[in-house]
Design a protein around this motif. Structure first.
Motif, PDB file in Angstrom:
ATOM      1  N   VAL A 160       0.796  -1.066   0.245  1.00 24.43           N
ATOM      2  CA  VAL A 160      -0.501  -0.274  -0.074  1.00 24.43           C
ATOM      3  C   VAL A 160       1.120   1.262  -0.117  1.00 24.43           C
ATOM      4  O   VAL A 160       0.549   2.305  -0.105  1.00 24.43           O
ATOM      5  CB  VAL A 160      -0.812  -0.056   1.074  1.00 24.43           C
ATOM      6  N   SER A 161       2.674   0.658   0.452  1.00 22.30           N
ATOM      7  CA  SER A 161       3.104   2.697   0.368  1.00 22.30           C
ATOM      8  C   SER A 161       3.509   2.931  -1.008  1.00 22.30           C
ATOM      9  O   SER A 161       3.436   2.236  -1.915  1.00 22.30           O
ATOM     10  CB  SER A 161       4.247   1.951   1.203  1.00 22.30           C
ATOM     11  N   THR A 162       3.276   4.384  -1.528  1.00 20.95           N
ATOM     12  CA  THR A 162       3.148   5.047  -2.474  1.00 20.95           C
ATOM     13  C   THR A 162       4.793   4.266  -3.239  1.00 20.95           C
ATOM     14  O   THR A 162       5.642   3.483  -2.434  1.00 20.95           O
ATOM     15  CB  THR A 162       3.688   5.756  -2.604  1.00 20.95           C
ATOM     16  N   LYS A 163       5.095   4.343  -3.864  1.00 16.57           N
ATOM     17  CA  LYS A 163       6.166   3.564  -4.872  1.00 16.57           C
ATOM     18  C   LYS A 163       7.126   5.010  -5.478  1.00 16.57           C
ATOM     19  O   LYS A 163       8.504   4.709  -5.711  1.00 16.57           O
ATOM     20  CB  LYS A 163       5.896   2.719  -5.740  1.00 16.57           C
ATOM     21  N   LYS A 164       6.630   6.070  -5.710  1.00 22.36           N
ATOM     22  CA  LYS A 164       7.512   7.134  -6.034  1.00 22.36           C
ATOM     23  C   LYS A 164       6.565   8.508  -4.911  1.00 22.36           C
ATOM     24  O   LYS A 164       6.020   8.273  -5.005  1.00 22.36           O
ATOM     25  CB  LYS A 164       7.179   7.668  -7.614  1.00 22.36           C
ATOM     26  N   SER A 165       8.208   9.646  -5.122  1.00 21.27           N
ATOM     27  CA  SER A 165       7.953  10.319  -3.995  1.00 21.27           C
ATOM     28  C   SER A 165       6.683  11.041  -4.785  1.00 21.27           C
ATOM     29  O   SER A 165       6.565  11.472  -6.021  1.00 21.27           O
ATOM     30  CB  SER A 165       8.966  10.791  -3.371  1.00 21.27           C
ATOM     31  N   PHE A 166       5.665  12.188  -4.165  1.00 18.34           N
ATOM     32  CA  PHE A 166       5.299  13.160  -4.734  1.00 18.34           C
ATOM     33  C   PHE A 166       5.296  14.666  -4.011  1.00 18.34           C
ATOM     34  O   PHE A 166       5.249  13.905  -2.565  1.00 18.34           O
ATOM     35  CB  PHE A 166       3.703  12.479  -5.299  1.00 18.34           C
ATOM     36  N   MET A 167       4.229  15.665  -4.174  1.00 16.21           N
ATOM     37  CA  MET A 167       5.030  16.158  -3.070  1.00 16.21           C
ATOM     38  C   MET A 167       3.100  17.258  -2.893  1.00 16.21           C
ATOM     39  O   MET A 167       1.974  16.650  -4.383  1.00 16.21           O
ATOM     40  CB  MET A 167       5.031  17.649  -4.092  1.00 16.21           C
ATOM     41  N   SER A 168       2.861  17.629  -1.961  1.00 12.60           N
ATOM     42  CA  SER A 168       1.150  18.183  -2.160  1.00 12.60           C
ATOM     43  C   SER A 168       1.270  19.831  -0.819  1.00 12.60           C
ATOM     44  O   SER A 168       2.024  19.434  -0.343  1.00 12.60           O
ATOM     45  CB  SER A 168       0.833  18.031  -0.896  1.00 12.60           C
ATOM     46  N   SER A 169       1.815  21.134  -2.752  1.00 10.74           N
ATOM     47  CA  SER A 169       2.376  21.588  -1.824  1.00 10.74           C
ATOM     48  C   SER A 169       1.633  22.796  -0.890  1.00 10.74           C
ATOM     49  O   SER A 169       0.370  23.473  -1.057  1.00 10.74           O
ATOM     50  CB  SER A 169       2.554  22.955  -3.412  1.00 10.74           C
ATOM     51  N   GLY A 170       2.501  23.187  -0.216  1.00  8.37           N
ATOM     52  CA  GLY A 170       2.077  24.520   0.652  1.00  8.37           C
ATOM     53  C   GLY A 170       2.872  25.460   1.034  1.00  8.37           C
ATOM     54  O   GLY A 170       4.420  25.751   0.429  1.00  8.37           O
ATOM     55  N   ARG A 171       2.968  26.411   1.788  1.00  6.11           N
ATOM     56  CA  ARG A 171       4.144  27.522   1.990  1.00  6.11           C
ATOM     57  C   ARG A 171       4.435  27.759   3.707  1.00  6.11           C
ATOM     58  O   ARG A 171       5.017  28.169   3.804  1.00  6.11           O
ATOM     59  CB  ARG A 171       3.099  28.875   1.769  1.00  6.11           C
ATOM     60  N   GLY A 172       3.969  26.669   4.372  1.00  2.80           N
ATOM     61  CA  GLY A 172       4.148  26.416   5.599  1.00  2.80           C
ATOM     62  C   GLY A 172       5.369  25.790   5.745  1.00  2.80           C
ATOM     63  O   GLY A 172       7.002  25.815   5.529  1.00  2.80           O
ATOM     64  N   TYR A 173       5.460  25.039   6.605  1.00  5.01           N
ATOM     65  CA  TYR A 173       6.559  24.050   7.344  1.00  5.01           C
ATOM     66  C   TYR A 173       6.871  22.903   6.259  1.00  5.01           C
ATOM     67  O   TYR A 173       5.863  21.932   5.903  1.00  5.01           O
ATOM     68  CB  TYR A 173       6.424  23.639   8.807  1.00  5.01           C
ATOM     69  N   ARG A 174       8.161  22.149   6.147  1.00  8.22           N
ATOM     70  CA  ARG A 174       7.856  21.266   4.847  1.00  8.22           C
ATOM     71  C   ARG A 174       8.051  20.623   5.979  1.00  8.22           C
ATOM     72  O   ARG A 174       8.532  19.515   6.928  1.00  8.22           O
ATOM     73  CB  ARG A 174       9.126  20.978   3.844  1.00  8.22           C
ATOM     74  N   VAL A 175       6.696  19.051   6.041  1.00  8.92           N
ATOM     75  CA  VAL A 175       7.374  17.999   6.590  1.00  8.92           C
ATOM     76  C   VAL A 175       7.079  16.853   5.023  1.00  8.92           C
ATOM     77  O   VAL A 175       6.470  17.102   4.328  1.00  8.92           O
ATOM     78  CB  VAL A 175       5.722  17.961   7.039  1.00  8.92           C
ATOM     79  N   VAL A 176       7.873  15.866   5.831  1.00  9.09           N
ATOM     80  CA  VAL A 176       8.037  14.813   4.786  1.00  9.09           C
ATOM     81  C   VAL A 176       7.303  13.453   5.724  1.00  9.09           C
ATOM     82  O   VAL A 176       7.031  13.242   6.823  1.00  9.09           O
ATOM     83  CB  VAL A 176       9.783  14.031   4.613  1.00  9.09           C
ATOM     84  N   LEU A 177       6.272  13.339   4.800  1.00 12.42           N
ATOM     85  CA  LEU A 177       5.394  12.184   5.015  1.00 12.42           C
ATOM     86  C   LEU A 177       5.448  10.336   4.579  1.00 12.42           C
ATOM     87  O   LEU A 177       5.758  10.119   3.724  1.00 12.42           O
ATOM     88  CB  LEU A 177       3.188  12.052   4.688  1.00 12.42           C
ATOM     89  N   ILE A 352       3.039  20.698  14.754  1.00 11.27           N
ATOM     90  CA  ILE A 352       3.389  22.565  14.146  1.00 11.27           C
ATOM     91  C   ILE A 352       4.463  22.820  15.202  1.00 11.27           C
ATOM     92  O   ILE A 352       5.158  24.266  14.746  1.00 11.27           O
ATOM     93  CB  ILE A 352       2.339  22.653  13.513  1.00 11.27           C
ATOM     94  N   ASN A 353       3.930  22.837  15.935  1.00 10.78           N
ATOM     95  CA  ASN A 353       4.367  23.976  17.670  1.00 10.78           C
ATOM     96  C   ASN A 353       5.727  23.570  17.633  1.00 10.78           C
ATOM     97  O   ASN A 353       7.007  23.954  18.193  1.00 10.78           O
ATOM     98  CB  ASN A 353       4.031  23.810  18.862  1.00 10.78           C
ATOM     99  N   ASN A 354       5.768  21.624  17.560  1.00  9.35           N
ATOM    100  CA  ASN A 354       6.957  21.264  18.085  1.00  9.35           C
ATOM    101  C   ASN A 354       8.044  21.421  16.578  1.00  9.35           C
ATOM    102  O   ASN A 354       9.681  22.113  17.177  1.00  9.35           O
ATOM    103  CB  ASN A 354       7.031  19.541  18.060  1.00  9.35           C
ATOM    104  N   MET A 355       7.592  22.050  15.574  1.00 11.68           N
ATOM    105  CA  MET A 355       8.736  22.145  14.879  1.00 11.68           C
ATOM    106  C   MET A 355       8.897  24.006  14.504  1.00 11.68           C
ATOM    107  O   MET A 355      10.026  24.302  14.005  1.00 11.68           O
ATOM    108  CB  MET A 355       7.662  21.857  12.885  1.00 11.68           C
TER     109      MET A 355
END
Length: 363
Positions: A160-177, A352-355
């Motif tokens: 079930v895990s994605t086979k390739k990385s992809f983005m869901s862009s935003g202007r806030g903190y960068r999070v690797v899921l 978010i506060n931790n970041m």
């Protein structure tokens, strides 16, 4: 009156006869039960149910249909659905398809008209059990023999895990899921906080993840036994000292294993949208959505850098931990709900506060 045309056969020899809906195909899987009154679409599409035949304890399923917005993944991978009564003519302003139509399209079988209370009691007493949904015309002895000789797969996260990385862009903190079978609800909650999200495969290395310069790492939910992905555990071990981490469900178990704790298989798991969890640091009790078959061994936390933060009110099992040295924490339940109550949604704000604090302290 519907004609019985399908049967659910369990590995202990129990047979439940009912009428079919969904696809006319035979499927084997681990039979589990879910106690939620609503949310069958989210449950159907939750990657954490990969390889499982889901029994709903609520007696009527399908009454508000299926819509395009409430999926938790594009390609559901459950092996079957068991209900007391299936609604063939749903009524809801958001409905676009019936549950029967969707299961046919997804090639997933269902069986209705059986005593789901009896089946749930059996699972509670004996534990989760292998089963198969098949035609009533099949020889039950032959089907049972084949079922007993079949080993269920142990590579669910890889499926079930994605086979390739992809983005869901935003202007806030960068999070690797880190995707172990992530629900869309996790992405929605991070998007709502304007996070810049990079979704990466579960077997990504620490070097590959850190190359993205993340402000934080989210470890997602996922199916199966957490010890089946030792490479992911090693990656998390490397990441813990370097960046804030928030783990949900499978992610919670992987943080525990990476820190030296142990996990074990629950007798019948926690699956539903009505599970009370107590924060032992504050005394607050949240009603939570859960779906897991494994838990972290509380006793094994004693020799680690993790401390217990949450427990299940019903059975006292571990529901949350945090690291004593680093901004790393996790919960066994689903703060994104989908379906279920939103009581613990504030945990995303804590992340978010931790970041924020970590970034400011490292300027």
């Amino acid at each position: 009156m519907y004609k019985q045309d399908r049967q659910l056969i369990l590995e202990d020899g129990t047979i439940y006869k009912g009428y079919g809906f969904g696809a006319e195909t035979e499927m084997k899987g681990e039979v589990v039960f879910n106690t939620a009154m609503t949310g069958y679409q989210e449950t159907l599409s939750d990657p954490s149910y990969n390889g499982q035949i889901v029994t709903f304890t609520y007696p009527l399923i399908g009454n508000y249909g299926i819509n395009r917005d409430d999926y938790e993944t594009i390609n559901p991978t459950i092996k079957g659905m068991v209900v007391r009564e299936i609604c063939q003519k749903p009524s809801n302003f958001r409905q676009e398809f019936t549950l029967d139509e969707v299961l046919k399209e997804l090639d997933i079988p269902g069986i209705a008209g059986i005593d789901t209370r009896s089946l749930t009691r059996k699972i509670r007493e004996a534990g989760t059990i292998k089963g198969v949904i098949t035609s009533i015309e099949k020889n039950s002895d032959e089907v049972l023999a084949e079922l007993r000789s079949t080993d269920l797969p142990t590579d669910q996260i890889n499926q079930v895990s994605t086979k390739k990385s992809f983005m869901s862009s935003g202007r806030g903190y960068r999070v690797v899921l880190l995707d172990c079978g992530a629900k869309s609800g996790i992405v929605r909650e991070l998007n709502a906080r304007d996070c810049d999200i990079i979704v990466m495969p579960h077997n990504s290395t620490a070097k590959e993840i850190l190359r993205q310069k993340p402000d934080g790492i989210m470890l997602s939910n996922g199916p199966g036994d957490p010890t089946d992905v030792p490479e992911t555990i090693e990656t998390i071990k490397d990441l813990i000292p370097q960046v804030p981490i928030f783990g949900i469900c499978m992610g919670h178990q992987l943080i525990a294993l990476a820190s030296g704790a142990k996990t074990y298989k629950l007798k019948f798991g926690h699956r539903g949208a009505n599970q009370p969890v107590k924060n032992i640091l504050t005394g607050r009790v949240d009603i939570t959505s859960q779906n897991h078959g494994y838990a972290v061994d509380i006793e094994s936390l004693k020799d680690t850098d993790l401390e217990l933060t949450h427990i299940a009110v019903n059975d006292g099992t571990c529901e949350g931990v945090r690291h004593k040295k680093y901004p790393v924490f996790s919960v066994q339940y689903h703060p994104e709900a989908s379906p279920g109550p939103h009581d613990p949604n504030y945990l995303f704000d804590e992340f978010i506060n931790n970041m924020k604090n970590f970034k400011e302290s490292n300027k």
